[in-house]
Design a protein around this motif. Structure first.
Motif, PDB file in Angstrom:
ATOM      1  N   ASP A  34      -8.579   0.656  21.087  1.00 15.08           N
ATOM      2  CA  ASP A  34      -9.609   0.966  22.073  1.00 15.08           C
ATOM      3  C   ASP A  34     -10.567   2.031  21.568  1.00 15.08           C
ATOM      4  O   ASP A  34     -11.761   2.020  21.891  1.00 15.08           O
ATOM      5  N   ARG A  35     -10.040   2.964  20.789  1.00 13.71           N
ATOM      6  CA  ARG A  35     -10.836   4.091  20.306  1.00 13.71           C
ATOM      7  C   ARG A  35     -11.534   3.794  18.977  1.00 13.71           C
ATOM      8  O   ARG A  35     -12.218   4.647  18.435  1.00 13.71           O
ATOM      9  N   GLY A  36     -11.326   2.594  18.458  1.00 13.51           N
ATOM     10  CA  GLY A  36     -11.949   2.234  17.190  1.00 13.51           C
ATOM     11  C   GLY A  36     -11.321   2.902  15.991  1.00 13.51           C
ATOM     12  O   GLY A  36     -11.942   2.990  14.921  1.00 13.51           O
ATOM     13  N   VAL A  37     -10.071   3.364  16.135  1.00 15.25           N
ATOM     14  CA  VAL A  37      -9.368   4.026  15.038  1.00 15.25           C
ATOM     15  C   VAL A  37      -8.826   2.967  14.070  1.00 15.25           C
ATOM     16  O   VAL A  37      -8.230   1.973  14.493  1.00 15.25           O
ATOM     17  N   ASP A  38      -9.040   3.164  12.783  1.00 13.17           N
ATOM     18  CA  ASP A  38      -8.468   2.270  11.775  1.00 13.17           C
ATOM     19  C   ASP A  38      -6.946   2.298  11.897  1.00 13.17           C
ATOM     20  O   ASP A  38      -6.326   3.356  11.736  1.00 13.17           O
ATOM     21  N   THR A  39      -6.378   1.136  12.176  1.00 14.09           N
ATOM     22  CA  THR A  39      -4.934   1.040  12.340  1.00 14.09           C
ATOM     23  C   THR A  39      -4.420  -0.086  11.462  1.00 14.09           C
ATOM     24  O   THR A  39      -4.758  -1.259  11.668  1.00 14.09           O
ATOM     25  N   HIS A  40      -3.626   0.275  10.483  1.00 15.10           N
ATOM     26  CA  HIS A  40      -3.084  -0.688   9.530  1.00 15.10           C
ATOM     27  C   HIS A  40      -1.598  -0.884   9.786  1.00 15.10           C
ATOM     28  O   HIS A  40      -0.910   0.029  10.240  1.00 15.10           O
ATOM     29  N   LEU A 105      -4.785   3.629   1.486  1.00 15.82           N
ATOM     30  CA  LEU A 105      -5.297   3.708   2.854  1.00 15.82           C
ATOM     31  C   LEU A 105      -5.588   5.129   3.316  1.00 15.82           C
ATOM     32  O   LEU A 105      -6.406   5.332   4.212  1.00 15.82           O
ATOM     33  N   ALA A 106      -4.896   6.104   2.750  1.00 14.18           N
ATOM     34  CA  ALA A 106      -5.060   7.516   3.117  1.00 14.18           C
ATOM     35  C   ALA A 106      -4.955   7.743   4.618  1.00 14.18           C
ATOM     36  O   ALA A 106      -5.838   8.347   5.240  1.00 14.18           O
TER      37      ALA A 106
END
Length: 228
Positions: A34-40, A105-106
């Protein structure tokens, strides 16, 4: 007060098997999406013949992709190691695979399975993840959390193996329905209640963890390290 969700800039969820990530932190993943956070997501293992047919494996990949479309996951990384046979893989090899992904990915936050889970694959992934996220250089994940997996974490041997004692509770009320939808997408893994791997059991755990901190739904974690 700033929530932990708001402090996550890029996340990596390490799952021994497909669906562990949704069971453990699907609500958090939904909120990050929802927050647009990169989630791998790193799915460490896959089934191998003859225990698993090609048709079953293809179906599971489709289910995985569908689940993560619901959660708005940035990318799924399939490591392709043998399921239920990680004890036959060189420990250094798994360490290297996870460490390489961390460098690539850091992430600032890494979610890992709990080390006391009854499944040996979970234990080995946990141990290798600890190696991979070591603060051995100037950059490394500043936050490491262990999640619980119904049917694995709760079957430890009390007083013999480590017990899951959460010290972080994240409000996932706004993400719970998507977590449940994502788990439902893993149709081959869902069972009828009262199985632990049922929608009802997963909902009950979220409600229980929420009630522990006066919220309607939460996911619980053990904070293993946080660097301020």
């Amino acid at each position: 007060m700033t929530s932990m969700i708001d402090r996550i800039g890029r996340a990596l969820v390490i799952a021994p098997h497909p669906d562990d990530e949704v069971l453990g932190c699907g609500g958090v993943m939904a909120l990050l999406g929802d927050r647009g956070v990169d989630t791998h997501v790193a799915i460490v293992t896959e089934g191998r013949a003859p225990a698993y047919t090609a048709a079953h494996l293809a179906q599971l990949v489709k289910e995985t992709e569908a689940a993560h479309a619901i959660l708005a996951t940035t990318e799924i990384h399939y490591l392709g190691l043998p399921a239920a046979a990680l004890d036959q893989v060189a420990h250094a090899g798994l360490n290297h695979m996870l460490a390489s992904l961390i460098v690539e990915l850091a992430p600032d936050t890494v979610f890992v399975p709990f080390g006391g889970d009854v499944h040996r694959d979970h234990q080995l992934v946990f141990a290798s993840a600890l190696v991979a996220v070591r603060p051995a250089g100037p950059t490394y994940p500043v936050r490491l959390l262990a999640y619980e997996t119904l049917s694995e974490t709760n079957w430890n041997a009390p007083g013999v193996t480590p017990g899951f004692t959460p010290n972080v509770f994240i409000d996932v009320a706004e993400g719970l329905e998507r977590k449940l939808a994502a788990f439902s997408a893993y149709a081959s893994q869902v069972r009828a209640f009262p199985s632990e791997r049922s929608i009802e059991a997963l909902t009950a755990l979220a409600r229980l963890r929420g009630a522990c901190v006066h919220r309607t739904a939460a996911e619980a974690f053990m904070l293993l390290r946080e660097v301020g």
